[in-house]
Design a protein around this motif. Structure first.
Motif, PDB file in Angstrom:
ATOM      1  N   ALA A 108       0.913  -1.329   0.015  1.00 10.15           N
ATOM      2  CA  ALA A 108       0.099  -0.021   0.025  1.00 10.15           C
ATOM      3  C   ALA A 108       0.979   1.403   0.115  1.00 10.15           C
ATOM      4  O   ALA A 108       0.543   2.242  -0.637  1.00 10.15           O
ATOM      5  CB  ALA A 108      -0.921   0.044   1.276  1.00 10.15           C
ATOM      6  N   SER A 109       2.006   1.251   0.703  1.00 10.58           N
ATOM      7  CA  SER A 109       2.913   2.354   0.869  1.00 10.58           C
ATOM      8  C   SER A 109       3.520   2.635  -0.346  1.00 10.58           C
ATOM      9  O   SER A 109       3.576   3.933  -1.149  1.00 10.58           O
ATOM     10  CB  SER A 109       3.990   2.209   1.776  1.00 10.58           C
ATOM     11  N   SER A 110       4.021   1.750  -1.160  1.00 14.82           N
ATOM     12  CA  SER A 110       4.511   1.711  -2.692  1.00 14.82           C
ATOM     13  C   SER A 110       3.587   2.312  -3.646  1.00 14.82           C
ATOM     14  O   SER A 110       3.868   3.002  -4.634  1.00 14.82           O
ATOM     15  CB  SER A 110       5.147   0.555  -3.013  1.00 14.82           C
ATOM     16  N   LEU A 111       2.346   1.929  -3.398  1.00 16.80           N
ATOM     17  CA  LEU A 111       1.270   2.456  -4.401  1.00 16.80           C
ATOM     18  C   LEU A 111       0.872   3.547  -4.318  1.00 16.80           C
ATOM     19  O   LEU A 111       0.841   4.241  -5.382  1.00 16.80           O
ATOM     20  CB  LEU A 111      -0.226   1.510  -4.201  1.00 16.80           C
ATOM     21  N   LYS A 112       1.068   4.473  -3.122  1.00 17.54           N
ATOM     22  CA  LYS A 112       0.812   5.948  -2.966  1.00 17.54           C
ATOM     23  C   LYS A 112       2.087   6.712  -3.324  1.00 17.54           C
ATOM     24  O   LYS A 112       1.701   7.739  -3.819  1.00 17.54           O
ATOM     25  CB  LYS A 112       0.522   6.167  -1.630  1.00 17.54           C
ATOM     26  N   THR A 113       3.293   6.201  -3.308  1.00 18.24           N
ATOM     27  CA  THR A 113       4.367   6.887  -3.513  1.00 18.24           C
ATOM     28  C   THR A 113       4.799   6.889  -4.952  1.00 18.24           C
ATOM     29  O   THR A 113       5.474   7.953  -5.427  1.00 18.24           O
ATOM     30  CB  THR A 113       5.662   6.505  -2.581  1.00 18.24           C
ATOM     31  N   LYS A 114       4.523   5.543  -5.515  1.00 19.68           N
ATOM     32  CA  LYS A 114       4.788   5.523  -6.812  1.00 19.68           C
ATOM     33  C   LYS A 114       3.864   5.068  -7.592  1.00 19.68           C
ATOM     34  O   LYS A 114       3.755   3.927  -7.774  1.00 19.68           O
ATOM     35  CB  LYS A 114       6.136   4.552  -6.908  1.00 19.68           C
ATOM     36  N   ILE A 115       3.196   5.899  -8.260  1.00 19.90           N
ATOM     37  CA  ILE A 115       2.044   5.677  -9.038  1.00 19.90           C
ATOM     38  C   ILE A 115       2.409   5.754 -10.556  1.00 19.90           C
ATOM     39  O   ILE A 115       1.779   4.628 -11.309  1.00 19.90           O
ATOM     40  CB  ILE A 115       0.898   6.787  -8.797  1.00 19.90           C
ATOM     41  N   ILE A 116       3.522   6.204 -11.112  1.00 24.76           N
ATOM     42  CA  ILE A 116       3.862   6.296 -12.427  1.00 24.76           C
ATOM     43  C   ILE A 116       4.972   5.473 -12.471  1.00 24.76           C
ATOM     44  O   ILE A 116       6.083   6.302 -11.680  1.00 24.76           O
ATOM     45  CB  ILE A 116       3.782   7.725 -13.075  1.00 24.76           C
ATOM     46  N   THR A 117       5.375   4.700 -13.314  1.00 23.85           N
ATOM     47  CA  THR A 117       6.806   4.297 -13.796  1.00 23.85           C
ATOM     48  C   THR A 117       7.243   4.710 -15.028  1.00 23.85           C
ATOM     49  O   THR A 117       6.620   4.514 -16.140  1.00 23.85           O
ATOM     50  CB  THR A 117       6.732   2.721 -13.842  1.00 23.85           C
ATOM     51  N   TRP A 118       8.111   5.710 -14.871  1.00 24.95           N
ATOM     52  CA  TRP A 118       8.563   6.261 -16.148  1.00 24.95           C
ATOM     53  C   TRP A 118       9.476   5.541 -17.154  1.00 24.95           C
ATOM     54  O   TRP A 118       9.580   5.819 -18.328  1.00 24.95           O
ATOM     55  CB  TRP A 118       9.477   7.365 -15.521  1.00 24.95           C
ATOM     56  N   GLU A 119      10.240   4.516 -16.523  1.00 20.02           N
ATOM     57  CA  GLU A 119      11.125   3.676 -17.365  1.00 20.02           C
ATOM     58  C   GLU A 119      10.803   2.290 -17.272  1.00 20.02           C
ATOM     59  O   GLU A 119      11.306   1.508 -16.445  1.00 20.02           O
ATOM     60  CB  GLU A 119      12.626   4.055 -17.308  1.00 20.02           C
ATOM     61  N   PRO A 120       9.582   1.850 -17.706  1.00 15.42           N
ATOM     62  CA  PRO A 120       9.059   0.454 -17.514  1.00 15.42           C
ATOM     63  C   PRO A 120      10.075  -0.573 -18.393  1.00 15.42           C
ATOM     64  O   PRO A 120      10.520  -0.315 -19.480  1.00 15.42           O
ATOM     65  CB  PRO A 120       7.487   0.361 -18.073  1.00 15.42           C
ATOM     66  N   SER A 121      10.030  -1.715 -18.011  1.00  9.05           N
ATOM     67  CA  SER A 121      10.769  -2.832 -18.609  1.00  9.05           C
ATOM     68  C   SER A 121       9.785  -3.598 -19.283  1.00  9.05           C
ATOM     69  O   SER A 121       8.711  -3.486 -19.358  1.00  9.05           O
ATOM     70  CB  SER A 121      11.519  -3.649 -17.708  1.00  9.05           C
ATOM     71  N   GLU A 122      10.557  -4.585 -20.227  1.00 12.52           N
ATOM     72  CA  GLU A 122       9.526  -5.310 -21.146  1.00 12.52           C
ATOM     73  C   GLU A 122       8.677  -6.227 -20.129  1.00 12.52           C
ATOM     74  O   GLU A 122       7.467  -6.530 -20.405  1.00 12.52           O
ATOM     75  CB  GLU A 122      10.258  -6.298 -21.875  1.00 12.52           C
ATOM     76  N   GLU A 123       9.235  -6.860 -19.350  1.00 17.77           N
ATOM     77  CA  GLU A 123       8.565  -7.831 -18.334  1.00 17.77           C
ATOM     78  C   GLU A 123       7.639  -6.908 -17.676  1.00 17.77           C
ATOM     79  O   GLU A 123       6.130  -7.660 -17.608  1.00 17.77           O
ATOM     80  CB  GLU A 123       9.412  -8.281 -17.278  1.00 17.77           C
ATOM     81  N   PHE A 124       7.816  -5.775 -17.179  1.00 22.30           N
ATOM     82  CA  PHE A 124       6.891  -5.001 -16.386  1.00 22.30           C
ATOM     83  C   PHE A 124       5.616  -4.569 -17.395  1.00 22.30           C
ATOM     84  O   PHE A 124       4.414  -4.579 -17.012  1.00 22.30           O
ATOM     85  CB  PHE A 124       7.299  -3.750 -15.911  1.00 22.30           C
TER      86      PHE A 124
END
Length: 493
Positions: A108-124
């Motif tokens: 839950a904490s990471s969901l609030k602090t990191k909403i957007i992944t600017w450099e997503p990987s192929e697996e992501f």
């Protein structure tokens, strides 16, 4: 055929492998074994042959690790066309497997602090492009080939598909037979053979102790989840002031049907009467997209599915006057117009809708009309160059906002009935009056009664109760009179 070949019954466990005649012939040959799974099947089949052969004849299974499961998920069709050509998106999405993926739970904490992944990987990207729930699959198959010719792939048919996802949901397709009767499979061949089969749940029943323990686990889980949600939401709710009603409405213009021309759009606005207000940033008007019609039955229907949201407040100003005059509710005015290829527009109809006074879901269809003039010149102008008689003030649909008199005459105003517009309204109401205890709680059905109809309802009920008391006294007096006097007066009359 021998009678024992006509009927077969097999009890299959979860991910239990039952070999078909085709697999027995395939995996007995060492040259056909390439993967470790093939060599494992090779050893198991050899043990079966030494033990006297397989017990099943026509019923067999494909587990989650078999090639058939992978190919079946890869080759599923999107439509029911026989000659379907997969699009580029379908081919790319087929590689995104929904099976046994190692995904870490999101805190839950990471969901609030990191909403957007600017450099997503192929697996992501693969894991998050679709709803990626890990699924294990199993197929129960039937070899419906001719007697003595088992082991041909073209006669294999799926009898049942069982899937278990990461959330513990078990999906059985088709469902257990129960009282619905047997399922039928008709083969396309010269003899047109028909096979019937049933699916029954052969799992052991849960013991009462285990079921009670499971219910306790579920209750603990639900309580923790409820506490978690309560901690996120909090208890600081904004309550309206006493004598104030908050009306929140999620609306949708669903469709318009029965109009003369195509490519329709709807222009609407909301009029707030006295003592009603809204936020300065609240949109009280809007225009839908232009929508082409399709033929449904005898009507041409344009499906808009246009959503809009409105929040309004009603404030009771004069407590001495209000109980004797019920509040007016907001009115939704709208007009339906059509647009052609040359950007010419025509008015197709006007209508109005009083917002529902009760909370809940309301599906309303409002008929419309449009003004017309005598003669053919107006209709020719409407057909060739567009345009038609219009209302300068849309509130003239009901009662104009500038009208101050007592009688409104529409004599001589010619109109023509046109189509209708369908609305779906979700209304929510919030007021402190809902929290008050009152003896008339069971009698009040809407917020009108709660906010100001106490005196009116009580007066109506007082009159009815007085009438009932007078009626009972009259009946008692009539029963106390002598019967000969009643019969004499009746015969005289």
């Amino acid at each position: 055929r021998p009678p024992e070949d006509e009927v077969e019954e097999a009890e299959v466990g979860w991910q239990e492998k039952l070999f078909s005649q085709f697999e027995v012939d395939l995996y007995l040959n060492e040259s056909a074994c390439q993967t470790p799974l093939d060599w494992q099947y090779h050893e198991e089949i050899q043990k079966l042959e030494k033990a006297g052969g397989r017990k099943n004849c026509r019923i067999f299974t494909y587990t989650d690790h078999d090639r058939f499961t992978n190919l079946e998920e890869l080759c599923q069709k999107v439509t029911d066309l026989d000659h379907e050509v997969p699009s580029y998106l379908v081919e790319r999405m087929a590689n995104v497997r929904r099976r046994r993926q190692d995904r870490r739970p999101v805190e839950a904490s990471s969901l609030k602090t990191k909403i957007i992944t600017w450099e997503p990987s192929e697996e992501f990207i693969k894991n998050n492009h679709v709803i990626n729930t890990p699924v294990q699959t199993m197929y129960i198959m039937g070899d419906l080939g001719p007697y003595g010719k088992l082991g041909h792939r073209e006669y294999e048919n799926v009898l049942c598909t069982i899937k278990v996802d990461g959330n513990g949901v078990i999906t059985v397709k088709p469902d257990f037979t129960g009282t619905k009767g047997a399922y039928r499979i008709e083969l396309d061949g010269e003899k047109r053979e028909v096979w019937e089969y049933t699916i029954e749940n052969a799992s052991a029943q849960v013991q009462p102790e285990e079921e009670e323990r499971e219910q306790r686990v579920f209750r603990d889980l639900y309580e923790r989840h409820r506490d978690y949600l309560s901690g996120i939401v909090g208890s600081d709710f904004e309550m309206p002031l006493p004598g104030t009603l908050r009306l929140f409405m999620n609306g949708e213009i669903v469709s318009a049907q029965g109009y003369e021309y195509d490519n329709l759009y709807v222009h609407f606005f909301l009029e707030l009467p006295n003592q009603w207000s809204s936020s300065p940033f609240q949109q009280l008007s809007g225009v839908t997209q232009t929508c082409a019609t399709k033929t449904v039955g005898w009507d041409n229907v344009a499906y808009f599915c246009y959503p809009f949201t409105v929040e309004m407040f009603y404030t009771q100003e004069d407590e001495g006057v209000f109980p004797y005059s019920l509040p007016q509710w907001p009115v939704l005015y709208f007009e339906v117009l059509s647009l052609d290829f040359w950007q010419r527009y025509r008015v197709e109809g006007y209508g109005s809708l009083v917002l529902p006074a009760s909370p809940g879901v309301h599906m309303l269809t409002v008929p419309t009309w449009r003004p017309v003039e005598l003669g053919t010149v107006t209709e020719m102008r409407r057909f060739f160059i567009g345009g038609s008689p219009e209302l300068e003030d849309l509130t003239y649909i009901r009662i104009p906002s500038t009208f101050k008199g007592k009688h409104l005459s529409r004599f001589g105003f010619r109109t023509e009935t046109t189509g209708s517009v369908t609305f779906r309204l979700y209304c929510l109401q919030q007021s402190k009056a809902f929290l008050e205890n009152s003896a008339l709680r069971q009698r009040m059905q809407s917020v009108l009664d709660r906010l100001g109809g106490f005196s009116q309802q009580s007066s109506v009920y007082n009159v009815l109760e007085a009438f009932q008391r007078a009626r009972r006294r009259m009946q008692e007096a009539r029963e106390s009179l002598p019967q000969d006097l009643i019969s004499t007066s009746a015969s005289t009359v």
